[in-house]
Design a protein around this motif. Structure first.
Motif, PDB file in Angstrom:
ATOM      1  N   ASP A  54       0.814  -1.219   0.000  1.00  0.00           N
ATOM      2  CA  ASP A  54       0.000   0.000   0.000  1.00  0.00           C
ATOM      3  C   ASP A  54       0.848   1.269   0.000  1.00  0.00           C
ATOM      4  OD1 ASP A  54      -2.251  -1.586   0.147  1.00  0.00           O
ATOM      5  OD2 ASP A  54      -2.398  -1.444   2.330  1.00  0.00           O
ATOM      6  N   PHE A  55       2.146   1.122   0.262  1.00  0.00           N
ATOM      7  CA  PHE A  55       3.010   2.296   0.384  1.00  0.00           C
ATOM      8  C   PHE A  55       3.782   2.530  -0.912  1.00  0.00           C
ATOM      9  CE2 PHE A  55       2.365   0.888   4.715  1.00  0.00           C
ATOM     10  CZ  PHE A  55       2.183   2.077   5.411  1.00  0.00           C
ATOM     11  N   PRO A  56       3.615   3.679  -1.551  1.00  0.00           N
ATOM     12  CA  PRO A  56       4.397   3.968  -2.760  1.00  0.00           C
ATOM     13  C   PRO A  56       5.852   4.292  -2.466  1.00  0.00           C
ATOM     14  CG  PRO A  56       3.028   5.848  -2.197  1.00  0.00           C
ATOM     15  CD  PRO A  56       2.646   4.754  -1.251  1.00  0.00           C
ATOM     16  N   VAL A  57       6.142   4.717  -1.231  1.00  0.00           N
ATOM     17  CA  VAL A  57       7.511   5.085  -0.860  1.00  0.00           C
ATOM     18  C   VAL A  57       7.893   4.367   0.432  1.00  0.00           C
ATOM     19  CG1 VAL A  57       9.074   6.973  -0.250  1.00  0.00           C
ATOM     20  CG2 VAL A  57       7.207   7.384  -1.871  1.00  0.00           C
ATOM     21  N   VAL A  58       9.059   3.714   0.413  1.00  0.00           N
ATOM     22  CA  VAL A  58       9.575   3.047   1.600  1.00  0.00           C
ATOM     23  C   VAL A  58      11.017   3.487   1.819  1.00  0.00           C
ATOM     24  CG1 VAL A  58      10.058   0.860   2.759  1.00  0.00           C
ATOM     25  CG2 VAL A  58       8.086   1.044   1.230  1.00  0.00           C
ATOM     26  N   VAL A  59      11.326   3.855   3.060  1.00  0.00           N
ATOM     27  CA  VAL A  59      12.680   4.246   3.435  1.00  0.00           C
ATOM     28  C   VAL A  59      13.279   3.154   4.304  1.00  0.00           C
ATOM     29  CG1 VAL A  59      14.118   5.948   4.637  1.00  0.00           C
ATOM     30  CG2 VAL A  59      12.078   6.695   3.381  1.00  0.00           C
ATOM     31  N   VAL A  60      14.408   2.604   3.876  1.00  0.00           N
ATOM     32  CA  VAL A  60      15.108   1.582   4.654  1.00  0.00           C
ATOM     33  C   VAL A  60      16.205   2.293   5.441  1.00  0.00           C
ATOM     34  CG1 VAL A  60      16.380  -0.596   4.598  1.00  0.00           C
ATOM     35  CG2 VAL A  60      14.616  -0.133   2.877  1.00  0.00           C
ATOM     36  N   GLY A  61      15.958   2.478   6.737  1.00  0.00           N
ATOM     37  CA  GLY A  61      16.902   3.219   7.569  1.00  0.00           C
ATOM     38  C   GLY A  61      17.857   2.339   8.346  1.00  0.00           C
ATOM     39  N   ILE A  62      17.951   1.078   7.979  1.00  0.00           N
ATOM     40  CA  ILE A  62      18.822   0.136   8.703  1.00  0.00           C
ATOM     41  C   ILE A  62      20.263   0.353   8.264  1.00  0.00           C
ATOM     42  CG2 ILE A  62      19.336  -2.288   9.154  1.00  0.00           C
ATOM     43  CD1 ILE A  62      16.385  -2.865   8.372  1.00  0.00           C
ATOM     44  N   GLY A  63      21.153   0.583   9.221  1.00  0.00           N
ATOM     45  CA  GLY A  63      22.561   0.755   8.880  1.00  0.00           C
ATOM     46  C   GLY A  63      23.480  -0.127   9.683  1.00  0.00           C
ATOM     47  N   SER A  64      23.019  -0.593  10.842  1.00  0.00           N
ATOM     48  CA  SER A  64      23.886  -1.368  11.722  1.00  0.00           C
ATOM     49  C   SER A  64      24.117  -2.783  11.222  1.00  0.00           C
ATOM     50  CB  SER A  64      23.282  -1.415  13.136  1.00  0.00           C
ATOM     51  OG  SER A  64      21.982  -1.973  13.103  1.00  0.00           O
ATOM     52  N   SER A  65      23.235  -3.301  10.401  1.00  0.00           N
ATOM     53  CA  SER A  65      23.367  -4.667   9.873  1.00  0.00           C
ATOM     54  C   SER A  65      23.249  -4.625   8.359  1.00  0.00           C
ATOM     55  CB  SER A  65      22.285  -5.576  10.460  1.00  0.00           C
ATOM     56  OG  SER A  65      22.256  -6.821   9.774  1.00  0.00           O
ATOM     57  N   LEU A  66      24.355  -4.866   7.674  1.00  0.00           N
ATOM     58  CA  LEU A  66      24.331  -4.884   6.215  1.00  0.00           C
ATOM     59  C   LEU A  66      23.422  -5.989   5.714  1.00  0.00           C
ATOM     60  CD1 LEU A  66      27.302  -4.329   3.833  1.00  0.00           C
ATOM     61  CD2 LEU A  66      25.741  -6.214   3.410  1.00  0.00           C
ATOM     62  N   GLU A  67      23.479  -7.149   6.362  1.00  0.00           N
ATOM     63  CA  GLU A  67      22.651  -8.267   5.928  1.00  0.00           C
ATOM     64  C   GLU A  67      21.164  -7.923   6.007  1.00  0.00           C
ATOM     65  OE1 GLU A  67      21.780 -12.989   6.998  1.00  0.00           O
ATOM     66  OE2 GLU A  67      23.129 -11.789   8.239  1.00  0.00           O
ATOM     67  N   ALA A  68      20.747  -7.326   7.121  1.00  0.00           N
ATOM     68  CA  ALA A  68      19.339  -6.959   7.274  1.00  0.00           C
ATOM     69  C   ALA A  68      18.943  -5.903   6.256  1.00  0.00           C
ATOM     70  CB  ALA A  68      19.080  -6.463   8.693  1.00  0.00           C
ATOM     71  N   SER A  69      19.807  -4.918   6.030  1.00  0.00           N
ATOM     72  CA  SER A  69      19.535  -3.870   5.061  1.00  0.00           C
ATOM     73  C   SER A  69      19.304  -4.451   3.673  1.00  0.00           C
ATOM     74  CB  SER A  69      20.703  -2.879   5.033  1.00  0.00           C
ATOM     75  OG  SER A  69      20.607  -1.989   3.946  1.00  0.00           O
ATOM     76  N   LEU A  76      18.536  -7.646   2.897  1.00  0.00           N
ATOM     77  CA  LEU A  76      17.359  -8.517   2.885  1.00  0.00           C
ATOM     78  C   LEU A  76      16.080  -7.702   2.774  1.00  0.00           C
ATOM     79  CD1 LEU A  76      18.248 -11.208   5.581  1.00  0.00           C
ATOM     80  CD2 LEU A  76      17.896 -11.599   3.135  1.00  0.00           C
ATOM     81  N   VAL A  77      15.977  -6.652   3.566  1.00  0.00           N
ATOM     82  CA  VAL A  77      14.772  -5.823   3.537  1.00  0.00           C
ATOM     83  C   VAL A  77      14.611  -5.167   2.173  1.00  0.00           C
ATOM     84  CG1 VAL A  77      13.690  -3.760   4.480  1.00  0.00           C
ATOM     85  CG2 VAL A  77      14.749  -5.416   6.017  1.00  0.00           C
ATOM     86  N   THR A  78      15.692  -4.606   1.647  1.00  0.00           N
ATOM     87  CA  THR A  78      15.620  -3.955   0.335  1.00  0.00           C
ATOM     88  C   THR A  78      15.235  -4.944  -0.745  1.00  0.00           C
ATOM     89  OG1 THR A  78      17.308  -2.354   1.024  1.00  0.00           O
ATOM     90  CG2 THR A  78      16.902  -2.556  -1.337  1.00  0.00           C
ATOM     91  N   GLY A  79      15.804  -6.141  -0.680  1.00  0.00           N
ATOM     92  CA  GLY A  79      15.446  -7.183  -1.640  1.00  0.00           C
ATOM     93  C   GLY A  79      13.978  -7.558  -1.555  1.00  0.00           C
ATOM     94  N   ASN A  80      13.456  -7.642  -0.337  1.00  0.00           N
ATOM     95  CA  ASN A  80      12.027  -7.932  -0.168  1.00  0.00           C
ATOM     96  C   ASN A  80      11.163  -6.870  -0.834  1.00  0.00           C
ATOM     97  OD1 ASN A  80      12.542 -10.228   1.368  1.00  0.00           O
ATOM     98  ND2 ASN A  80      12.343  -9.171   3.333  1.00  0.00           N
ATOM     99  N   LEU A  81      11.546  -5.605  -0.640  1.00  0.00           N
ATOM    100  CA  LEU A  81      10.770  -4.505  -1.210  1.00  0.00           C
ATOM    101  C   LEU A  81      10.824  -4.518  -2.736  1.00  0.00           C
ATOM    102  CD1 LEU A  81      11.906  -1.697   1.263  1.00  0.00           C
ATOM    103  CD2 LEU A  81       9.685  -2.860   1.234  1.00  0.00           C
ATOM    104  N   VAL A  82      11.981  -4.833  -3.289  1.00  0.00           N
ATOM    105  CA  VAL A  82      12.113  -4.941  -4.742  1.00  0.00           C
ATOM    106  C   VAL A  82      11.195  -6.038  -5.261  1.00  0.00           C
ATOM    107  CG1 VAL A  82      13.673  -5.526  -6.629  1.00  0.00           C
ATOM    108  CG2 VAL A  82      14.454  -4.014  -4.796  1.00  0.00           C
TER     109      VAL A  82
END
Length: 232
Positions: A82-97, A99-105
């Motif tokens: 439902d969200f046209p814009v998502v901000v991934v603010g994770i910086g402490s864990s490269l793996e989590a960053s 994974l989350v970005t890949g999920n959004l893609v």
């Protein structure tokens, strides 16, 4: 994540309109600054955070959901589509960053803004499909370096080296109109605004006369601006 329903909870049951909004993932300094600013500007915003302590800290200020954003199932149940814009603010864990970005893609998010803590991190995010990669620490460092090393009073790099600065006028421009000083011809930069003491900023014209007490708003490539600002 053993139980999806028990793994996330909302604060005050935040609601979104059908028009969407901005989803911010991560309540660190970067994510919380974006979320609270968007909320203050009247934008619809929802934050996902997995740390209960951070959820508790911000629950009274912005709509929050406690969840593991690395889980596609959690994102689906929250309604990330439902969200046209998502901000991934994770910086402490490269793996989590990543994974989350890949999920959004994979979910077809229209605009993904992702924080990167290094050039390598940024390249990975771009390769997997992030539309905008932000380097907040590096950008802040570059900005401060320009401010402490010269005459610049403010410095904003827009994109690809194009920059806007606030600065004191070099002596060679004082007492002359912009047309007379030929700043653009000599230095390749453009004076776009002038503020005289006690007055509002005004858009500059060729006939605008610059005084020693004025402040200038100047645009151009960062290297050219540095050269112009270095003039006595």
């Amino acid at each position: 994540m053993a139980d999806l329903h028990s793994s996330f909870r909302t604060a005050d049951q935040p609601r979104r309109s059908k028009r969407g909004g901005v989803l911010v993932i991560g309540l660190g300094r970067f994510g919380s600054a974006i979320a609270t600013t968007l909320d203050r500007l009247g934008q619809e915003v929802l934050v996902i955070e997995r740390n209960p302590a951070l959820i508790q800290l911000y629950a009274d200020r912005i709509p929050t959901v406690e969840a593991d954003a690395t889980s596609p199932e959690a994102l689906e149940q929250i309604g990330v589509r439902d969200f046209p814009v998502v901000v991934v603010g994770i910086g402490s864990s490269l793996e989590a960053s990543v994974l989350v970005t890949g999920n959004l893609v994979d979910m077809g998010t229209a605009q993904i803004w992702a924080k990167a803590v290094s050039a390598e991190h940024g390249r990975i995010l771009q390769r997997i499909g992030a539309h905008h990669v932000v380097f907040p620490e590096a950008d802040a460092g570059a900005r401060v370096a320009h401010l402490v090393s010269g005459k610049l009073l403010d410095y904003i790099e827009v994109e690809d080296g194009f920059t806007i600065v606030k600065m004191r006028p070099p002596k060679e421009t004082q007492g002359f109109t912009i047309e007379q000083s030929k700043v653009r011809t000599k230095y390749g930069v453009t004076i776009i605004g002038v503020k005289s003491p006690g007055e509002d900023f005004v858009y500059a014209t060729p006939q605008t006369r610059i005084s020693a007490s004025d402040l200038l708003i100047v645009s151009g490539h960062s290297e050219l601006l540095d050269r112009f600002a270095a003039r006595p």
